[in-house]
Design an enzyme around this catalytic site. Structure first.
Site, PDB file in Angstrom:
ATOM      1  N   HIS A 420      27.244  51.193  62.354  1.00  0.00           N
ATOM      2  CA  HIS A 420      25.896  50.821  62.479  1.00  0.00           C
ATOM      3  C   HIS A 420      24.334  51.231  61.243  1.00  0.00           C
ATOM      4  CE1 HIS A 420      21.281  51.909  63.710  1.00  0.00           C
ATOM      5  NE2 HIS A 420      21.046  50.407  63.993  1.00  0.00           N
ATOM      6  N   CYS A 751      40.151  42.755  22.335  1.00  0.00           N
ATOM      7  CA  CYS A 751      39.530  43.699  23.756  1.00  0.00           C
ATOM      8  C   CYS A 751      39.059  45.053  23.537  1.00  0.00           C
ATOM      9  CB  CYS A 751      40.904  43.603  24.805  1.00  0.00           C
ATOM     10  SG  CYS A 751      42.081  44.551  24.311  1.00  0.00           S
TER      11      CYS A 751
END
Length: 796
Positions: A420, A751
Site C-alpha cells: 500500500h 569504454c
C-alpha cells in the site's frame, strides 16, 4: 440460471459493465468469460449490482440524512471527518436488506455451492462503480470480507461492504479525486474463496513499477492470504520475467530476491470477531521462495495474456489454492502510475553530499527528498503530522492516505515494493523507503533527514539535510549520432532505469560489481571451502549459499541474474560483458579469497584477466563464470550478450583462453556468439592484426592503455598527475587501434573514463572514426549532443 434483477454472474459480465458492477467485478467477469479458453484461472462468482445498493437505501429512506452528513464535510478536519463517516456507516449498515434482494443473494449463493461444494467459503469484495479506472486506482478504499460461510454471515458481510463506501479514507479520496459521493454506487463481488491461507499469494505487474520498463513482468509473493503483501505487513519474495524472451519460448526467471516473509495471515478458528490473524513463519519457510520457478512462469503467462487482452499494462492480484494447488487471478486493473509517465522527459536526481545512513530499505521511485522526520505509531497520532514532513511508520493502510498526500517522503518498517505505502507513494510521486525493519526506532522524530531513492533498488535515509540536484532532459526531439553511443554499467538495479537514456546498448557491463555486491565470495572458496581454514569465514560461506543445491550454483545463478538483468534491460541491443577483471588484491578481499590469492608487488600488471582464466589457480572459477554466461545466452535467451576478454597480453594467450571457453560450451561463432578483447596493452595495438584473427571486436580501455603507454601508476600519489588520456602518445595509440580494427573489418569501441571526463576526447574519437563510445550514464546526454554537433561539422 434463475432470472435475477440484482445479480449478475461473472460469465454474464464484461469490462463495459463498470457502471453496473464497478471495475473489480467487471474485470473479473471479463477475465472469467474471455480468458478461460486461454487457461487463465479465475474463481467463479457473482456480482450484486450497484442498483441493489441504491434500492436498499431508497427503501430505507436514508438519503436526506446522508446528504446532511456529507454535503458540508471538511476532509482536512480529521476529527470532523471521522465523526461524519461513522454516522454515515451506521445509517447504511442499519438499513435493512429488502426481502426480495435477500432472497436473490441466498439463491445465487446456493447455486455457487452446487458448482463447488456445500463446504464452500466465499470472499465478499466491494467494487465501487467508479473504481479501478485508468486514472484513479481506488485501491483499498472499501472493505473485503474473507472466508465467509453460510447464508446469514454472507448477508451481514454484504451490509458491511455497502457501509464501507463511507469509511474516512473513501470519503477523503472521493473529495480529492472530485467524485460526487451520491453519483457513486457500490457493487459487491461474491466469489469462491481461494485457500491461499494454506499456500501463497501476492501482487504482480506487467511492467517494472519503479522505472516503468515495460518488457518485464514483476511478481511479488508471500505465504498466506494476500492482505499482508497488499498492505505491506510483510517483506515479500520478488521475481522478474523478461517478456520478449518468454514470448520466444524461453522459460527462465530473470531475477529473484528472497523476502523475509516473517509472518503469514491465516483464518481464525472458532467464534472470534476477527476472521483472520497472523502467525510467525518457520525458519525453513523464510529460507525458501513461496512459489516455485514453474509457478512464477505460469503467473507471468497469465500476466502476458491479461495485458494482451486489455491492451495496456496491468496490476493483478494472484492467489495459490493450498487445496487444489492451482494458481488463480483474483483481481486485475489497469496500472495507473508507471504506464502514464512520459518517457520524453528524463529526471535524474543526484546527491551532492555523503552522510550517515540511518536505515536502508526498498527504494520506491528514483527521487530524493529532505524534511523533518515525524514518527507516527498509530492512526490516532496522524493529527500530529505536518505537511512537508517525512512520514515514518511501521506500515500504512488506506486510513493514512489523507496524511500521506502531504508528506515529503514516506519511510516504513515493513512492506515490499507492491504494498500500500509503495503504491500510494508512486501515485503521489514522492520517494519512499519501504521495509527498513527498524525505521520507527532508529529515526528520531523531529530530526532532519534526507530520503534518497536515486541509487537503484536500495533506498537510504540519511541523517541531516543533504544537498542534491535534479537534472531534467527533454528527449522529444533527441537525434541519434552516426557514432554509436553506449553505456558503461555495473549495477543491475539501475539497468531498467538507464535503458530510457538514448543509447545503442551497453559497451561495458562490469562483472566485478555483480560479484562483489551480489555474490561477495571468491569462486574458488565456493568450490573448495575445505581450503578456507578460518571457521568464521567457512560459516559465512555456508550462510551465503544456504538454500542452494551446491555453492557453485549460488555463484552461477547470482551472476547470471545480474548480467541477465542488464542484458534484458537493453534487449535486443548489444550488451558487451567483460569477464571478471579483478586484480589479485581485489580477489583476495572477497570472502574466502585470501586463501587462494598470492601477494603481488604490482597487481596492475600481475596475475589478472586472460592469464588467470586457464591457469590451474583459477580455471575452475572461470568455468563458473562461463557457466553463468552460457545460462544467460542459452537458457534465458539473451543472445544480445557479447563476451569480452580483458588484459590479454599475447596472441598465444588469446588462443589458449578461446580454446578453454569452447571446451566450456562458449565457442566463438556458435549460436551467434561474438567475443571481443580489451585493447588496453600496447601489444594489443602493435599486434592488432594478429588479435583480429581471433576476436570479433576491440574495446579500448583508455585507463590501462594510458598507464602502460606512459608508464604511470595512477594510484601512486607522487606520479598520478602525469596520468592523462589526452597525451599525444596515448591518442596515437588509440588511433592505431581504431585504424587496425577497421583494416581487419572488426568493431572498435572505447569504454574508458576519458570521453566521460573530457569532451575533447569524445570529439577526437569521433574524428578518427571510432565505431562506438561507451559513456557513464550521467554524461550520455551532454556528450551525445557534442557528438551530433561535431558530426554535422564533419558533414557525416
Amino acid at each position: 440460471m434463475t432470472d435475477y434483477q440484482y445479480i449478475r454472474w461473472f460469465n454474464e459480465l464484461g469490462i463495459n459493465d463498470i457502471p453496473l458492477v464497478g471495475g473489480k467485478n467487471a474485470s473479473l467477469g471479463e477475465m472469467y468469460r474471455e480468458l478461460a479458453t486461454q487457461e487463465v484461472k479465475v474463481p467463479n462468482g457473482f456480482a450484486i449490482t450497484a442498483e441493489a445498493y441504491h434500492y436498499m437505501l431508497d427503501q430505507a429512506g436514508v438519503w436526506p440524512k446522508l446528504h446532511q452528513l456529507l454535503d458540508t464535510v471538511d476532509a482536512d478536519d480529521v476529527n470532523d471527518l471521522a465523526w461524519r463517516a461513522q454516522q454515515a456507516r451506521d445509517l447504511v449498515y442499519g438499513a435493512p436488506l429488502p426481502a426480495d434482494l435477500q432472497q436473490e443473494i441466498l439463491s445465487a449463493f446456493q447455486q455457487l455451492e452446487q458448482q463447488y461444494s456445500e463446504q464452500l467459503t466465499v470472499a465478499v469484495r466491494s467494487s465501487a462503480t467508479a473504481e479501478d479506472l485508468p486514472t484513479a486506482s481506488f485501491a483499498g478504499q472499501q472493505d473485503t470480507y474473507l472466508n465467509i460461510r453460510g447464508g446469514d454471515t454472507l448477508l451481514d458481510a454484504c451490509k458491511r461492504c455497502f457501509a464501507s463506501l463511507f469509511t474516512d479514507r473513501a470519503i477523503h479520496y472521493r473529495i480529492d479525486q472530485g467524485f460526487d459521493h451520491f453519483k457513486i454506487g457500490l457493487s459487491i463481488g461474491v466469489m469462491k474463496m481461494v485457500r491461499s491461507d494454506l499456500a501463497a499469494s501476492g501482487v504482480m505487474f506487467s511492467l517494472d513499477t519503479e522505472s516503468g520498463f515495460q518488457d518485464t513482468v514483476f511478481i511479488t509473493g508471500a505465504y498466506g492470504l494476500g492482505e499482508n503483501v497488499v498492505q505491506g505487513a510483510v517483506d515479500p519474495d520478488e521475481f522478474y520475467v523478461h517478456k520478449p524472451t518468454y514470448q520466444q519460448g524461453y522459460r527462465s526467471v530473470l531475477r529473484r530476491t528472497l523476502g523475509a516473509k516473517k509472518i503469514k495471515m491465516i483464518y481464525s478458528r472458532g467464534h472470534t470477531r476477527e476472521a483472520t490473524h497472523n502467525v510467525v513463519t518457520t525458519v525453513s519457510e523464510r529460507q525458501q521462495y513461496c512459489i516455485s520457478d514453474a509457478e512464477v512462469l505460469k503467473l507471468a503467462d497469465y500476466a502476458l495474456k491479461i495485458e494482451q487482452h486489455y491492451g495496456r499494462p496491468m496490476d493483478m492480484e494472484w492467489a495459490k489454492d493450498g487445496l487444489d494447488g492451482e494458481l488463480y487471478i483474483v483481481q486485475a486493473r489497469p496500472e495507473t502510475v508507471a504506464s502514464q509517465r512520459s518517457g520524453q522527459v528524463l529526471e535524474h536526481y543526484q546527491l551532492n553530499q555523503s552522510g550517515d545512513v540511518i536505515v536502508k530499505g526498498h527504494a520506491v521511485g528514483s527521487k530524493i527528498a529532505v524534511g523533518k522526520a515525524r514518527v507516527i505509531n498509530s492512526v490516532a497520532e496522524l493529527g500530529l503530522f505536518k505537511p512537508g514532513e517525512v512520514l515514518v511508520a511501521d506500515m500504512t493502510t488506506p486510513d493514512w492516505e489523507p496524511v500521506m498526500k502531504t508528506a515529503a517522503a514516506i519511510v516504513t518498517n515493513r512492506g515490499g515494493r507492491t504494498c500500500h505505502a509503495a503504491i500510494i507513494a508512486r501515485e503521489l510521486g514522492v520517494p519512499a523507503v519501504i521495509g527498513c525493519e527498524n525505521a520507527t526506532q532508529a529515526i528520531v522524530s523531529g530530526s532532519d533527514v534526507t530520503v534518497s531513492c536515486a541509487d537503484g533498488d536500495v533506498g537510504k535515509v540519511y541523517q541531516g539535510l543533504l544537498d542534491f540536484e535534479i537534472q531534467r532532459s527533454d528527449l522529444s526531439d533527441f537525434q541519434r549520432p552516426k557514432t554509436k553511443v553506449m553505456l558503461n554499467l555495473g549495477n543491475p538495479e539501475l539497468a531498467f532505469k538507464h535503458s530510457f537514456l538514448p543509447n545503442d546498448g551497453v559497451g561495458l557491463a562490469r562483472m566485478e560489481f555483480i560479484i562483489s555486491e551480489y555474490i561477495k565470495a571468491h569462486p574458488m572458496a565456493l568450490i573448495h571451502p575445505e581450503q578456507v581454514t578460518d571457521s568464521k569465514e567457512r560459516d559465512q560461506l555456508k550462510a551465503l549459499t544456504a538454500g542452494y543445491s551446491q555453492p557453485q550454483e549460488f555463484f552461477i545463478q547470482r551472476l547470471a541474474e545480474g548480467v541477465g538483468t542488464i542484458a534484458a534491460a537493453f534487449y535486443p541491443k548489444p550488451v558487451v560483458v567483460r569477464m571478471s577483471d579483478f586484480k589479485t588484491n581485489e580477489y583476495a578481499s572477497l570472502l574466502g579469497g585470501r586463501w587462494f590469492e598470492r601477494s603481488e608487488a604490482n597487481p596492475m600488471i600481475g596475475f589478472r584477466g586472460a592469464s588467470r582464466y586457464s591457469h590451474p589457480d583459477y580455471a575452475e572459477g572461470f568455468a563458473l563464470e562461463c557457466a553463468a554466461m552460457k545460462r544467460v545466452r542459452e537458457v534465458m535467451g539473451l543472445s544480445n550478450v557479447i563476451l569480452m576478454i580483458p588484459f590479454c597480453r599475447r596472441e598465444a594467450e588469446a588462443i589458449k583462453v578461446l580454446e578453454y571457453m569452447a571446451q566450456l560450451g562458449l565457442k566463438r561463432g556458435e549460436q551467434g556468439l561474438e567475443i571481443y578483447v580489451m585493447c588496453e596493452i600496447p601489444n594489443n595495438v602493435i599486434q592488432i592484426d594478429a588479435f583480429a584473427r581471433h576476436f570479433d571486436g576491440f574495446s579500448i580501455g583508455s585507463n590501462d592503455l594510458t598507464q602502460l603507454t606512459l608508464g604511470v601508476d595512477r594510484d601512486s600519489e607522487i606520479v598520478a598527475d602525469d596520468f592523462d588520456e589526452r597525451d599525444p602518445g596515448v591518442k596515437t595509440m588509440i588511433k592505431m587501434a581504431v585504424d587496425g580494427a577497421r583494416r581487419n573489418g572488426r568493431h572498435s569501441g572505447l569504454c574508458g573514463q576519458a570521453p566521460s571526463d573530457y569532451p575533447e576526447m569524445a570529439e577526437y574519437l569521433v574524428e578518427i572514426g571510432i565505431d562506438s563510445i561507451s559513456l557513464n550514464p550521467d554524461t550520455v546526454l551532454q556528450t551525445t549532443q557534442r557528438i551530433l554537433a561535431l558530426e554535422q561539422r564533419l558533414g557525416r
